[in-house]
Design a protein around this motif. Structure first.
Motif, PDB file in Angstrom:
ATOM      1  N   HIS A  25      -3.928   0.865  15.500  1.00  0.00           N
ATOM      2  CA  HIS A  25      -3.956   0.137  17.269  1.00  0.00           C
ATOM      3  C   HIS A  25      -5.409  -1.096  17.006  1.00  0.00           C
ATOM      4  O   HIS A  25      -5.436  -2.191  16.544  1.00  0.00           O
ATOM      5  CB  HIS A  25      -5.479   0.866  17.675  1.00  0.00           C
ATOM      6  N   ALA A  26      -6.037  -1.019  15.602  1.00  0.00           N
ATOM      7  CA  ALA A  26      -6.957  -2.161  15.222  1.00  0.00           C
ATOM      8  C   ALA A  26      -7.199  -2.142  14.190  1.00  0.00           C
ATOM      9  O   ALA A  26      -6.897  -0.929  13.346  1.00  0.00           O
ATOM     10  CB  ALA A  26      -8.090  -2.386  15.778  1.00  0.00           C
ATOM     11  N   ILE A  27      -6.959  -2.881  12.874  1.00  0.00           N
ATOM     12  CA  ILE A  27      -7.167  -3.688  11.670  1.00  0.00           C
ATOM     13  C   ILE A  27      -8.709  -4.268  11.524  1.00  0.00           C
ATOM     14  O   ILE A  27      -8.957  -6.050  11.834  1.00  0.00           O
ATOM     15  CB  ILE A  27      -6.338  -4.133  10.541  1.00  0.00           C
ATOM     16  N   ARG A  28      -9.570  -3.833  10.517  1.00  0.00           N
ATOM     17  CA  ARG A  28     -10.613  -4.705  10.154  1.00  0.00           C
ATOM     18  C   ARG A  28     -10.605  -4.847   8.436  1.00  0.00           C
ATOM     19  O   ARG A  28     -10.858  -3.256   7.955  1.00  0.00           O
ATOM     20  CB  ARG A  28     -12.149  -3.804  11.079  1.00  0.00           C
ATOM     21  N   GLU A  29     -10.764  -5.793   8.127  1.00  0.00           N
ATOM     22  CA  GLU A  29     -11.548  -5.227   6.315  1.00  0.00           C
ATOM     23  C   GLU A  29     -13.105  -5.409   6.993  1.00  0.00           C
ATOM     24  O   GLU A  29     -13.868  -6.081   7.249  1.00  0.00           O
ATOM     25  CB  GLU A  29     -11.194  -7.194   6.024  1.00  0.00           C
ATOM     26  N   THR A  30     -13.750  -4.547   5.446  1.00  0.00           N
ATOM     27  CA  THR A  30     -15.340  -4.628   5.585  1.00  0.00           C
ATOM     28  C   THR A  30     -15.880  -5.746   4.459  1.00  0.00           C
ATOM     29  O   THR A  30     -16.672  -5.866   4.608  1.00  0.00           O
ATOM     30  CB  THR A  30     -15.397  -2.702   5.050  1.00  0.00           C
ATOM     31  N   GLY A  31     -15.182  -6.046   4.193  1.00  0.00           N
ATOM     32  CA  GLY A  31     -15.535  -7.179   2.767  1.00  0.00           C
ATOM     33  C   GLY A  31     -16.298  -6.901   1.472  1.00  0.00           C
ATOM     34  O   GLY A  31     -16.571  -7.098   0.959  1.00  0.00           O
ATOM     35  N   GLN A  32     -15.460  -5.386   1.108  1.00  0.00           N
ATOM     36  CA  GLN A  32     -15.896  -4.471   0.563  1.00  0.00           C
ATOM     37  C   GLN A  32     -14.801  -4.349  -0.669  1.00  0.00           C
ATOM     38  O   GLN A  32     -13.912  -4.329  -0.034  1.00  0.00           O
ATOM     39  CB  GLN A  32     -16.415  -3.086   0.305  1.00  0.00           C
ATOM     40  N   THR A  33     -15.289  -4.408  -1.623  1.00  0.00           N
ATOM     41  CA  THR A  33     -13.897  -3.991  -2.869  1.00  0.00           C
ATOM     42  C   THR A  33     -14.163  -3.573  -3.645  1.00  0.00           C
ATOM     43  O   THR A  33     -15.463  -3.009  -4.022  1.00  0.00           O
ATOM     44  CB  THR A  33     -13.204  -5.704  -3.265  1.00  0.00           C
TER      45      THR A  33
ATOM     46  N   PHE B 297      -8.699   0.978   9.688  1.00  0.00           N
ATOM     47  CA  PHE B 297      -7.658   0.853  10.629  1.00  0.00           C
ATOM     48  C   PHE B 297      -8.224   1.925  11.947  1.00  0.00           C
ATOM     49  O   PHE B 297      -8.620   3.585  11.856  1.00  0.00           O
ATOM     50  CB  PHE B 297      -6.952   1.687   9.993  1.00  0.00           C
ATOM     51  N   ASP B 298      -8.140   1.359  12.989  1.00  0.00           N
ATOM     52  CA  ASP B 298      -8.556   2.730  14.073  1.00  0.00           C
ATOM     53  C   ASP B 298      -6.703   3.244  14.834  1.00  0.00           C
ATOM     54  O   ASP B 298      -6.087   2.406  14.350  1.00  0.00           O
ATOM     55  CB  ASP B 298      -8.515   1.622  15.093  1.00  0.00           C
ATOM     56  N   VAL B 299      -6.549   4.226  14.340  1.00  0.00           N
ATOM     57  CA  VAL B 299      -5.894   4.955  14.675  1.00  0.00           C
ATOM     58  C   VAL B 299      -5.615   5.970  15.680  1.00  0.00           C
ATOM     59  O   VAL B 299      -6.353   6.485  15.814  1.00  0.00           O
ATOM     60  CB  VAL B 299      -5.214   5.168  13.141  1.00  0.00           C
TER      61      VAL B 299
ATOM     62  N   GLY C  44      -0.189  -2.428  15.851  1.00  0.00           N
ATOM     63  CA  GLY C  44       1.482  -1.235  16.173  1.00  0.00           C
ATOM     64  C   GLY C  44       1.746  -0.530  15.565  1.00  0.00           C
ATOM     65  O   GLY C  44       3.094  -0.367  15.864  1.00  0.00           O
ATOM     66  N   ALA C  45       1.448  -0.980  14.346  1.00  0.00           N
ATOM     67  CA  ALA C  45       2.638   0.034  13.589  1.00  0.00           C
ATOM     68  C   ALA C  45       2.972   1.215  13.244  1.00  0.00           C
ATOM     69  O   ALA C  45       1.982   1.795  13.470  1.00  0.00           O
ATOM     70  CB  ALA C  45       2.124  -1.152  12.302  1.00  0.00           C
ATOM     71  N   ALA C  46       4.164   1.921  13.305  1.00  0.00           N
ATOM     72  CA  ALA C  46       4.261   3.224  13.056  1.00  0.00           C
ATOM     73  C   ALA C  46       3.287   3.497  11.952  1.00  0.00           C
ATOM     74  O   ALA C  46       4.405   3.503  10.685  1.00  0.00           O
ATOM     75  CB  ALA C  46       5.282   3.818  14.094  1.00  0.00           C
ATOM     76  N   ILE C  47       2.697   4.264  11.287  1.00  0.00           N
ATOM     77  CA  ILE C  47       2.954   5.131   9.953  1.00  0.00           C
ATOM     78  C   ILE C  47       1.918   6.283   9.964  1.00  0.00           C
ATOM     79  O   ILE C  47       3.179   6.986  10.955  1.00  0.00           O
ATOM     80  CB  ILE C  47       1.032   4.815   9.547  1.00  0.00           C
ATOM     81  N   THR C  48       2.361   6.757   8.569  1.00  0.00           N
ATOM     82  CA  THR C  48       2.550   8.152   8.301  1.00  0.00           C
ATOM     83  C   THR C  48       0.848   8.575   7.470  1.00  0.00           C
ATOM     84  O   THR C  48       0.546   7.417   6.608  1.00  0.00           O
ATOM     85  CB  THR C  48       3.737   8.573   7.223  1.00  0.00           C
ATOM     86  N   VAL C  49       0.312   9.311   8.433  1.00  0.00           N
ATOM     87  CA  VAL C  49      -1.255   9.479   7.744  1.00  0.00           C
ATOM     88  C   VAL C  49      -0.947  11.335   7.108  1.00  0.00           C
ATOM     89  O   VAL C  49      -0.210  11.788   8.043  1.00  0.00           O
ATOM     90  CB  VAL C  49      -2.071   9.996   8.400  1.00  0.00           C
TER      91      VAL C  49
END
Length: 94
Positions: free
Chosen positions: A25-33, A43-45, A74-79
């Motif tokens: 539903h949403a993707i956010r980069e935290t800035g951490q590597t 990832f909000d899923v 909106g992508a379908a993924i497998t968790v």
């Protein structure tokens, strides 16, 4: 959870996690590597287990830029999720 907690969770999910379909539903980069050059991404899923109702959670996972190419809102993924703690999950396929 830190790297040790993340590694323990990943190991547990790899061994005993339950695979399920999910939607991003949403993707956010935290800035951490991480040490391998991966970017930490939230990832909000919503996860749809084989039994029970779908539920929402946030997955924080280290991803390489090439891995991110196939994932979008909106992508379908497998968790894989922890049956003892269903909101603990990691993305395993897309």
């Amino acid at each position: 959870t830190g790297q040790a907690g993340y590694a323990q969770m990943a190991q547990k999910l790899y061994q005993s996690g339950v695979e399920a379909p999910a939607v991003v539903h949403a993707i956010r980069e935290t800035g951490q590597t991480d040490v391998g050059g991966g970017q930490e991404v939230e990832f909000d899923v919503s996860i749809k287990p084989a039994t029970g109702d779908p539920y929402q959670t946030t997955i924080t996972q280290s991803m390489l830029p090439a891995q991110m190419e196939g994932i979008s809102e909106g992508a379908a993924i497998t968790v894989k999720y922890d049956p003892d703690s269903p909101t603990s999950a990691l993305i395993y396929g897309w």
